[in-house]
Design a protein around this motif. Sequence first.
Motif, PDB file in Angstrom:
ATOM      1  N   PHE A  72       0.887  -1.138  -0.181  1.00  0.00           N
ATOM      2  CA  PHE A  72      -0.045  -0.124   0.038  1.00  0.00           C
ATOM      3  C   PHE A  72       0.693   1.352  -0.035  1.00  0.00           C
ATOM      4  N   ASP A  73       2.244   1.040  -0.053  1.00  0.00           N
ATOM      5  CA  ASP A  73       2.956   2.123  -0.313  1.00  0.00           C
ATOM      6  C   ASP A  73       3.283   2.647  -1.816  1.00  0.00           C
ATOM      7  N   VAL A  74       3.875   3.799  -1.891  1.00  0.00           N
ATOM      8  CA  VAL A  74       4.321   4.215  -3.156  1.00  0.00           C
ATOM      9  C   VAL A  74       5.521   3.583  -3.596  1.00  0.00           C
ATOM     10  N   SER A  75       5.533   2.934  -4.807  1.00  0.00           N
ATOM     11  CA  SER A  75       6.756   2.132  -5.174  1.00  0.00           C
ATOM     12  C   SER A  75       7.303   3.008  -6.092  1.00  0.00           C
ATOM     13  N   PHE A  76       8.334   3.910  -5.940  1.00  0.00           N
ATOM     14  CA  PHE A  76       9.158   4.762  -7.039  1.00  0.00           C
ATOM     15  C   PHE A  76       9.635   3.939  -8.178  1.00  0.00           C
ATOM     16  N   GLU A  77      10.410   2.942  -7.598  1.00  0.00           N
ATOM     17  CA  GLU A  77      11.249   2.097  -8.613  1.00  0.00           C
ATOM     18  C   GLU A  77      10.402   1.649  -9.638  1.00  0.00           C
ATOM     19  N   LEU A  78       9.096   0.818  -9.182  1.00  0.00           N
ATOM     20  CA  LEU A  78       8.205   0.236 -10.038  1.00  0.00           C
ATOM     21  C   LEU A  78       7.475   1.087 -11.129  1.00  0.00           C
ATOM     22  N   GLU A  79       7.240   2.460 -10.264  1.00  0.00           N
ATOM     23  CA  GLU A  79       6.335   3.350 -11.148  1.00  0.00           C
ATOM     24  C   GLU A  79       7.273   3.816 -12.197  1.00  0.00           C
ATOM     25  N   HIS A  80       8.373   4.183 -11.887  1.00  0.00           N
ATOM     26  CA  HIS A  80       9.560   4.865 -12.910  1.00  0.00           C
ATOM     27  C   HIS A  80       9.575   3.693 -14.166  1.00  0.00           C
ATOM     28  N   LEU A  81       9.884   2.526 -13.740  1.00  0.00           N
ATOM     29  CA  LEU A  81       9.743   1.489 -14.690  1.00  0.00           C
ATOM     30  C   LEU A  81       8.640   1.482 -15.527  1.00  0.00           C
ATOM     31  N   LEU A  82       7.305   1.259 -15.020  1.00  0.00           N
ATOM     32  CA  LEU A  82       6.299   1.271 -15.775  1.00  0.00           C
ATOM     33  C   LEU A  82       6.071   2.362 -16.656  1.00  0.00           C
ATOM     34  N   GLU A  83       6.338   3.345 -16.133  1.00  0.00           N
ATOM     35  CA  GLU A  83       6.381   4.794 -16.862  1.00  0.00           C
ATOM     36  C   GLU A  83       7.231   4.810 -17.977  1.00  0.00           C
ATOM     37  N   SER A  84       8.545   4.480 -17.873  1.00  0.00           N
ATOM     38  CA  SER A  84       9.438   4.630 -19.014  1.00  0.00           C
ATOM     39  C   SER A  84       9.221   3.504 -19.980  1.00  0.00           C
ATOM     40  N   ARG A  85       8.414   2.328 -19.668  1.00  0.00           N
ATOM     41  CA  ARG A  85       7.930   1.541 -20.701  1.00  0.00           C
ATOM     42  C   ARG A  85       6.805   1.748 -21.402  1.00  0.00           C
ATOM     43  N   ASN A  86       6.150   2.794 -20.696  1.00  0.00           N
ATOM     44  CA  ASN A  86       4.929   3.236 -21.217  1.00  0.00           C
ATOM     45  C   ASN A  86       3.680   1.999 -21.084  1.00  0.00           C
ATOM     46  N   LYS A  87       3.792   1.485 -19.743  1.00  0.00           N
ATOM     47  CA  LYS A  87       2.776   0.580 -19.354  1.00  0.00           C
ATOM     48  C   LYS A  87       1.721   1.336 -18.647  1.00  0.00           C
ATOM     49  N   ARG A  88       0.909   2.071 -19.356  1.00  0.00           N
ATOM     50  CA  ARG A  88      -0.115   3.221 -18.750  1.00  0.00           C
ATOM     51  C   ARG A  88      -0.986   2.493 -17.687  1.00  0.00           C
TER      52      ARG A  88
END
Length: 299
Positions: A72-88
């Motif tokens: 339930f925390d923000v996962s910066f690494e995961l969000e960054h990865l998904l963003e850079s791979r355009n997995k909206r």
Amino acid sequence: MGVMIAPVRKAVFPAAGLGTRFLPATKAMPKEMLPLVDKPLIQYGIEEAIASGIHHIVIVTGRGKTAIEDHFDVSFELEHLLESRNKRELLAAVRAISDMIDVAYVRQKEALGLGHAVLRAKDLVGQEPFAVVLSDDVIDAPVPCLRQLLDVYETYGAPVLALMEVPAEQISAYGVVAAEPQPHAGMDGLVFRIHDLVEKPSPQDAPSNLAIIGRYILTPDVFAAIESTPPGRNNEIQLTDALRNLLRERPIYGVRFTGKRFDAGDKLGFLQATVEFALKRPDLGGAFRAWLESLRLCW
Ligand code: G1P
């Protein structure tokens, strides 16, 4: 003029149990994190709370429960990865839940029972009514089960428990109530006034076939009732016993909710929930149904 009834803003999720019914899967992972399709059990309960208008979440955790906090925390690494791979879509799914809730944690150092777990939330709940959600009970309902309970709470300003009829041979797995129907506009035959509660009675001692299911709306006086409740069934401090004490001081109601409940803390119930939730998924249902049919289970 009606009496002001305090709004329910908080939901308590006991999640410190040892999960022995699901060993070895739960040796290092809390059972609340077992996935139904692709979401952990506890997230279904939290989404039900949100859909019922409750956004303040208190999770009572125990040893080895950091996976819940991380989830339930923000996962910066995961969000960054998904963003850079355009997995909206995945990014939105990962973000949605931490955006929607305000979550606080409290520890239950020893698994001393459900009543004890709820008591650990006393300081975070304060002097307000609150909901309790047991993540094992996954309820698929047209109107969220907690919302159904809240509708009744908003009439009486008193504790309200979720009830379900269960077959006699299963009754001793539950808290069981003695209750009489309570007329209630729009919910005829579904609302009860509770006269007694017994935790896990033998079939011959069960006061009815109405079992308590893991959704409760409680008032803050339940904390004092728990404090004065000695250990009961399994030598644990039982919420059912505390409510039985509280019944001497105030009325308690029950709602035979509309919806389908799965006992996802049990292996068979977990498998049933997995199949039914997978079949309902727009992205999976068709292919999953076709595969199930290919097994030719019914001739
Ligand atoms: C708990 C409660 C019980 C209730 C049940 C619902 O038992 O103590 O009163 O009927 O949840 O799932 P548990 O299943 O944790 O043993």
